[in-house]
Enzyme design. Sequence first.
Site, PDB file in Angstrom:
ATOM      1  N   GLN A  16       0.825  -1.217   0.000  1.00  0.00           N
ATOM      2  CA  GLN A  16       0.000   0.000   0.000  1.00  0.00           C
ATOM      3  C   GLN A  16       0.858   1.265   0.000  1.00  0.00           C
ATOM      4  OE1 GLN A  16      -3.179   0.426  -0.619  1.00  0.00           O
ATOM      5  NE2 GLN A  16      -3.257  -1.767  -1.002  1.00  0.00           N
ATOM      6  N   SER A  17       2.052   1.169  -0.566  1.00  0.00           N
ATOM      7  CA  SER A  17       2.957   2.323  -0.590  1.00  0.00           C
ATOM      8  C   SER A  17       2.416   3.461  -1.458  1.00  0.00           C
ATOM      9  CB  SER A  17       4.322   1.874  -1.122  1.00  0.00           C
ATOM     10  OG  SER A  17       5.094   2.992  -1.497  1.00  0.00           O
ATOM     11  N   ASN A  18       2.280   4.631  -0.833  1.00  0.00           N
ATOM     12  CA  ASN A  18       1.904   5.832  -1.585  1.00  0.00           C
ATOM     13  C   ASN A  18       3.057   6.291  -2.463  1.00  0.00           C
ATOM     14  OD1 ASN A  18      -0.707   6.338  -0.207  1.00  0.00           O
ATOM     15  ND2 ASN A  18       0.629   6.553   1.579  1.00  0.00           N
ATOM     16  N   CYS A  53       5.231   4.311  -3.970  1.00  0.00           N
ATOM     17  CA  CYS A  53       5.240   3.475  -5.177  1.00  0.00           C
ATOM     18  C   CYS A  53       4.180   3.964  -6.164  1.00  0.00           C
ATOM     19  CB  CYS A  53       5.005   2.006  -4.830  1.00  0.00           C
ATOM     20  SG  CYS A  53       6.442   1.216  -4.055  1.00  0.00           S
TER      21      CYS A  53
END
Length: 324
Positions: free
Chosen positions: A71-73, A75
């Site tokens: 859930q990396s913003n 990325c």
Amino acid sequence: MKSKISLGFFPTTLHKLSNLSAKYHPFEIFIKRDDQTGLASGGNKTRKLEYLLAAAIEAGCDTVVTLGAQQSNHCRQTAAACAMTGLNCHLIVRGEEPVIADGNLLLSVLLGAKIHYAVGDITDEFVEGVMDVLKANGKKAYLIPYGGSDETGILGFVDAMGELKGQLDKERLEIDYIFFASCSGGTQAGMLLGKAKYGLKAKLIPVSIQKPEIGFVPLEELVLKLANGASNDLKIDKDFRESDAEIIKGYDDAGYGVVTQNERKAIHELARLEGILLDPVYTARAFFAMTDFMEKKMIKPGSKVLFWHTGGLPANFHYGKEIL
Ligand SMILES: *Cc1c(COP(=O)(O)O)cnc(C)c1O
């Protein structure tokens, strides 16, 4: 001077939160809307990527590789930035491929990124493996570290402090405290440098999001290394010390990405009082800390407080009922 490209809409809005201020009277509360940078739903990584992608393009790279949680913003914003600039994007994310991608991961896929799932943890070998395959296929890849937090990426937040200074001067406003979420340290290091460069008086109150793990470099050390590493280039004649990089801990006890009553309270409070959405991992934790500080009078009553909203909206669509 390092160059940058344009990936978002700046300056981001600075405005007062009147309903929240009424609730926490006599504090006056403001917000800086980096959730509205415009890069595929926005966030603080946009500022870093303006420098990082410029560096990738200058180095003659055709591919960008970066890494993070599913859930990396960071990325997701990297995937969007690559789409805008015509670069290939490869994302290394922790864990097994889910049956259905949602939240940030869904958006990264939509934005055209190739996802590499590192089952277990993301090891150096795994990253090297991805880089080697790209090289063997004739690609020239640029590796961006976790959160875009290196001496190039942090320049985005040096600029951000200049941007804030300009807005405050125009409004003849002085802020006493700036609360924000700190995780990979780049936002904090950039703010520290920018505060010195532009002569901002506000005290930075970074809130730790990820509980420090035994055996890892403490976040304070990382922040200082980044800030002191970049200060010369920026002609900032200051040696940053431990006291400059203090980080508020204790709100991270549940662990990274674990939603507690605190995060839920913060999300509901800001949504229902101001119509503004936080995210469950970063901004909700930092916002809760800010309200806790005000309630417990850990900062001076009557002071002007700024919440720096760093984005993260898409994660809400992954967490779903956990935040209800
Ligand atoms: C990455 C991120 C942060 C933390 O920024 P760092 O520079 O990694 O410390 C805060 N909020 C959101 C929403 C983020 O995506």
